[in-house]
Each structure stands twice: as structure tokens, then as C-alpha cells.
Enzyme design. Sequence first.
Site, PDB file in Angstrom:
ATOM      1  N   CYS A 221       0.824  -1.214   0.000  1.00 21.19           N
ATOM      2  CA  CYS A 221       0.000   0.000   0.000  1.00 21.19           C
ATOM      3  C   CYS A 221       0.854   1.259   0.000  1.00 21.19           C
ATOM      4  O   CYS A 221       0.319   2.362  -0.073  1.00 21.19           O
ATOM      5  CB  CYS A 221      -0.951   0.004   1.183  1.00 21.19           C
ATOM      6  SG  CYS A 221      -1.732  -1.585   1.450  1.00 21.19           S
TER       7      CYS A 221
ATOM      8  N   SER B 279     -11.058   0.793   4.814  1.00 22.79           N
ATOM      9  CA  SER B 279     -11.017   1.499   3.537  1.00 22.79           C
ATOM     10  C   SER B 279     -11.582   0.571   2.460  1.00 22.79           C
ATOM     11  O   SER B 279     -11.552  -0.643   2.605  1.00 22.79           O
ATOM     12  CB  SER B 279      -9.584   1.919   3.203  1.00 22.79           C
ATOM     13  OG  SER B 279      -8.728   0.801   3.220  1.00 22.79           O
TER      14      SER B 279
ATOM     15  N   ILE C  81     -12.386  -0.975  -1.593  1.00 24.82           N
ATOM     16  CA  ILE C  81     -11.716  -1.369  -2.838  1.00 24.82           C
ATOM     17  C   ILE C  81     -11.891  -0.192  -3.792  1.00 24.82           C
ATOM     18  O   ILE C  81     -13.000   0.335  -3.929  1.00 24.82           O
ATOM     19  CB  ILE C  81     -12.365  -2.661  -3.383  1.00 24.82           C
ATOM     20  CG1 ILE C  81     -12.029  -3.829  -2.449  1.00 24.82           C
ATOM     21  CG2 ILE C  81     -11.944  -2.929  -4.819  1.00 24.82           C
ATOM     22  CD1 ILE C  81     -12.889  -5.055  -2.666  1.00 24.82           C
TER      23      ILE C  81
ATOM     24  N   LYS D 226      -9.947   5.985   3.910  1.00 28.84           N
ATOM     25  CA  LYS D 226     -11.280   5.480   4.252  1.00 28.84           C
ATOM     26  C   LYS D 226     -12.366   6.028   3.339  1.00 28.84           C
ATOM     27  O   LYS D 226     -13.209   5.263   2.862  1.00 28.84           O
ATOM     28  CB  LYS D 226     -11.600   5.829   5.725  1.00 28.84           C
ATOM     29  CG  LYS D 226     -13.024   5.545   6.140  1.00 28.84           C
ATOM     30  CD  LYS D 226     -13.323   4.041   6.125  1.00 28.84           C
ATOM     31  CE  LYS D 226     -14.801   3.739   6.205  1.00 28.84           C
ATOM     32  NZ  LYS D 226     -15.469   3.786   4.891  1.00 28.84           N
TER      33      LYS D 226
ATOM     34  N   HIS E 216      -8.859   3.855  -1.456  1.00 32.20           N
ATOM     35  CA  HIS E 216      -7.495   3.347  -1.286  1.00 32.20           C
ATOM     36  C   HIS E 216      -7.099   2.469  -2.472  1.00 32.20           C
ATOM     37  O   HIS E 216      -7.054   1.257  -2.371  1.00 32.20           O
ATOM     38  CB  HIS E 216      -7.423   2.579   0.038  1.00 32.20           C
ATOM     39  CG  HIS E 216      -6.070   2.020   0.364  1.00 32.20           C
ATOM     40  ND1 HIS E 216      -4.899   2.546  -0.142  1.00 32.20           N
ATOM     41  CD2 HIS E 216      -5.703   0.976   1.154  1.00 32.20           C
ATOM     42  CE1 HIS E 216      -3.871   1.844   0.334  1.00 32.20           C
ATOM     43  NE2 HIS E 216      -4.327   0.875   1.106  1.00 32.20           N
TER      44      HIS E 216
END
Lengths: 155, 390
Positions: B83, B208, B210, B331, B335
Amino acid sequence: MHMLPYTQEVIRLYKEGIFFDARNLELKYQMPVKRIEKFFEGLEKGKIFATRCNNCGELYFPPQMDCPVCRNNDMSWEEVSGNAKLETYTIIETTPTSFQKYGSYVIAIGLLESGVRVLSWLRIDDFTKIKIGMNIVLKTEKNDDGGYTYIFEAP
Amino acid sequence: MGNRVAIVGIGHSKFGKRNDVSLNELAWEAIKAALDDSGLSQKDISFMSVGNFGYWSEEILPAVTVAEYAGIKCGSLRTEAACSSGSAALKIAYDHITSGSGKIAMAMGLEKMYNSPNSTIIELIGRAGNYFWEFENFGLTFPGYYALYATRYLHDFGYSEEDLCEAPVKAHHYGSKNKYAQFQKEITVEECMKSKYVARPLKIYDSSPITDGAAAVILASEDIARKINDTPVYIKGLGNATGSSYLGKRDDFTGLEAGRRAAEIAYKSAGISDPKNSFDLLEVHDCFSIAEVMAYEDLGIASKGKGLNMLKEHQTYHDGKFPVNPDGGLKAKGHPIGATGISQAVEITKQLRNEADPGRQVSINRGMALQHNIGGTGHYAYVTIYSRGD
């Protein structure tokens, strides 16, 4: 060759502006475990092994046959006691597709008496009885698929 | 100062479920905007890095397909730091300039998660740790990783799940004011509490989403930065660290050790001794509610165990003492894994230029901001410090 839609599902998606991949890719890895096979043999005998560096004394779990501190592979297998304290846990409610047959399950991290921490499932009937700091025991067991694994139990 | 590096162009796509565009088309939205913002052309760029996690989308050489689509021919690569792949791309572009290899580089981030079904995504992202000893045998999911931290944090410091819900309430508040955000509506603590558990104690609203999205920044060396853009935003310091892959190798489940180390290195490189009194805003990695809280503490903005209290007291709203994620964060903004680090850099640049939307523009006094971007659960950690330099 498929350039134009050819099945019901593909045609449905095509109408939404999506081209549905006609090629399948199955990923199943072949992971060498030859150097740590004693760990798996131990599970069959009800034992959980870690490895210890004969030079610096570092204990490794998951077991590994190279000590990066000493840059050597002079390692011994050492059975560890399953007695542990629960450090933290979660109950997995949204499970990966490949785990769906198990329903919800508890994943715990326990600090073993030997000083290593292990992540594993925790078997307990009543989830509300799980408490941080409680005594748990890491045991080996044969699972439904016929393989051996290890799992925490609350005494 | 010599070889400082500045952001001189920013671009950001709309985040969300972007089935209206392909991977390359989505990337182009951000690249085109960054080129337009800087006034530069493709041939001015001497290196391009593309933060992308991939697997769920079809291209395995995304840097190449994107470069071709965007008319870029300089050297390129794809970076993977889970990430924080976007921050890794930023670091590569930064290093390209500080090393003297070139004067202008692009760092972009891109993710097209909806090219696969949700079940595949859960399956793939659950592997973002130690595959064999965590996923293969025990099915640890990505929310599960952070849930292990949430359980211990709530236990040790005496907070409730309701308290944690303050994080998504703040995130959605700012998402509703950010036209690029995936979620544009406010939520309440009650709605959060009613949402389904994914990995106890974390619920859907603690998590968060998809997301498909792309973001791009153009970096330039100090000697030409001001000729390109009259408000260059300088990279003042960077820090990064790698944590253990196996969670059993860690001894603290109330904070991310790699995050603390990355912050310490970044503070040292930027000459910051008092992080509580240095920044106008912070962009932190709030992939889950607990992650935002731990970030406050790992960065030294809150003392241990007080992070959630800071959130409850609204100290991290845009008009509070420590503005955090006035863009809605991971969130609510969304993300898109590899794009998140670049999206944070875009937001910081926008804020430091005083160009954010009304209702979420923070007051710029010190001209400094911090970006905290975590890969996995403190598996990778990147902290970057920005300064307007005036």
C-alpha cells in the site's frame, strides 16, 4: 481468438462496456520446504519445532536453516513447549474464498514460554471467554484434509 | 541548499469504481492533469516510476503500457511496496534527481482493483504479509492483520468500538467535501456500529474500500523548479523502514514499529525535533480506523494510548490543532493501493498551495506537512516531509 462477445455472460458484460477475459490463469505455487521438513515430521509426532543457531543461540520460529546474524547454517532443531499467553486475537468474519468452508475462525498470537511468538487459530467454544493474557496451549493436530497443523487451545 | 527536489505538477483521477475506463485511460487522467498543471511536456520528463501492486488487473508491465498510452518514452519502472508502492515510486523519482541523473521526473500511482471480483481481491490482499505461515495455513485476511492491533489497543488503553468509529465519521465528513473521493456522504457513529464485522473488532466502516484510482506528481530539481511553478513544494526529508513479515516476530501490537522508525529517520533528515509543532497538516495511512490512531502515536503527534482521545476531541479535524487527512483519507477518498502514496502527495501539495476545496483547506502557517504511508501492516513504512520553502 475471441475478439467479439461469444457467451451470454460475456455479452451481458460487453453491454456494460466490459470485455471479460477469455483466458484463465490458475496460480498454485510449489513451495520448497526440503530444508525444514523436520518441522512437518514433528507435527505428525505431536511436536512443535523451532530452530536455534548453534553459534549465537537465536531461536527461530517459523523455523529457518540460515542464521542471518552469524551468516551460517549451523542450526539445531529444538522442540518448544506449547504453553503460551494470549497476546492478541481477531475473529475473521469475512473469510477468503479458499477458507469459506470453515465459517468464522479465531486467529491468535501467543507468546510461548520459550520466548517465540506463534500466529495460529485458537479453538474455543465461547468467543466471549477469550481474554488477552489468558493461558493457551499450542497443540498439533490432524486436520480434515488429512494434513497436520498446529492450533492454540484454551485449557 | 543545493540539490533540493520540488513537486511542480500534480494530477489526480476521480477515485471509486471506475469501470468506465481502462487501466491506461485511468492513468492518463492523472498524467494529463499533472502535465497541464506543470506546463511541461512528456519529453521534458527523464524518468517515470509507477507505483502499482497489480495482480487484480491484467497488465503485468503497467509502467510500459501507461508510458506508451501517455506518450512517454524515458526510462521507467514499476515499484511495489504494497500500500506504500506510491511512496516507493516517489522515492525513486526523488533519487533520480538528487543523484544528478536527470532534472525532471514523474512519479505516479495506479490501481485498477475492480478488474477482478471482490473474492479474488480478498484472497490476494490477505497474502500481503508472510504467505505460508499466515495465509496458506490460517487464512489471515488483510482486515485481520489490523484487527489484531485493534483488539490489543482497545484492551490496553480502555477504549470502545464506538470510539474507533470516530475515525470513519471524520473521514466521511471530508470525503463529502472532496470531489475526487469515492464516498461523498457523511456517516454517524451509529451507522458505523451497525455495519457488519469483517474481522472483530473491525467493521466495514472501520475499513477502507476497494478502489480504482490514479495520481501523478512531477518532480523537478531546485534550480529549475521555480521557473516551472511559482509555488513549488519541496521534499524536505524522507524516512523508510521495513517491518517483519511474520507478525509473531513483533512484540508490540499497539503501534507499528516500522512506522516509528521511518518517522524518526524522516525527522532527522528534515531537521525536525518537535513534530507536535511543525506541521500544518498530516496525511496519514488510515486503511483501517485503528491505523489512523496508531499513526498519530507512531509519528509522535499523540503520546502512547492518547491517539484515539485526540480523534474523539476533534483535534485532527481541518480546523483543529493537528489537521489530519482533510481529503477524506484512505477510508473515504478511497485506497487504490499503488496510487495512495501519490494521492497523499497531491493533497499535501494542493493544501500547501492553498488550493483545496472550501471546508477542508487547512490554515497554512508553517508551510510544512507530513505524509505517512504504510505498506501492509507496518511491513513497509514511508514517511515524507514537505515544505513550501518560503
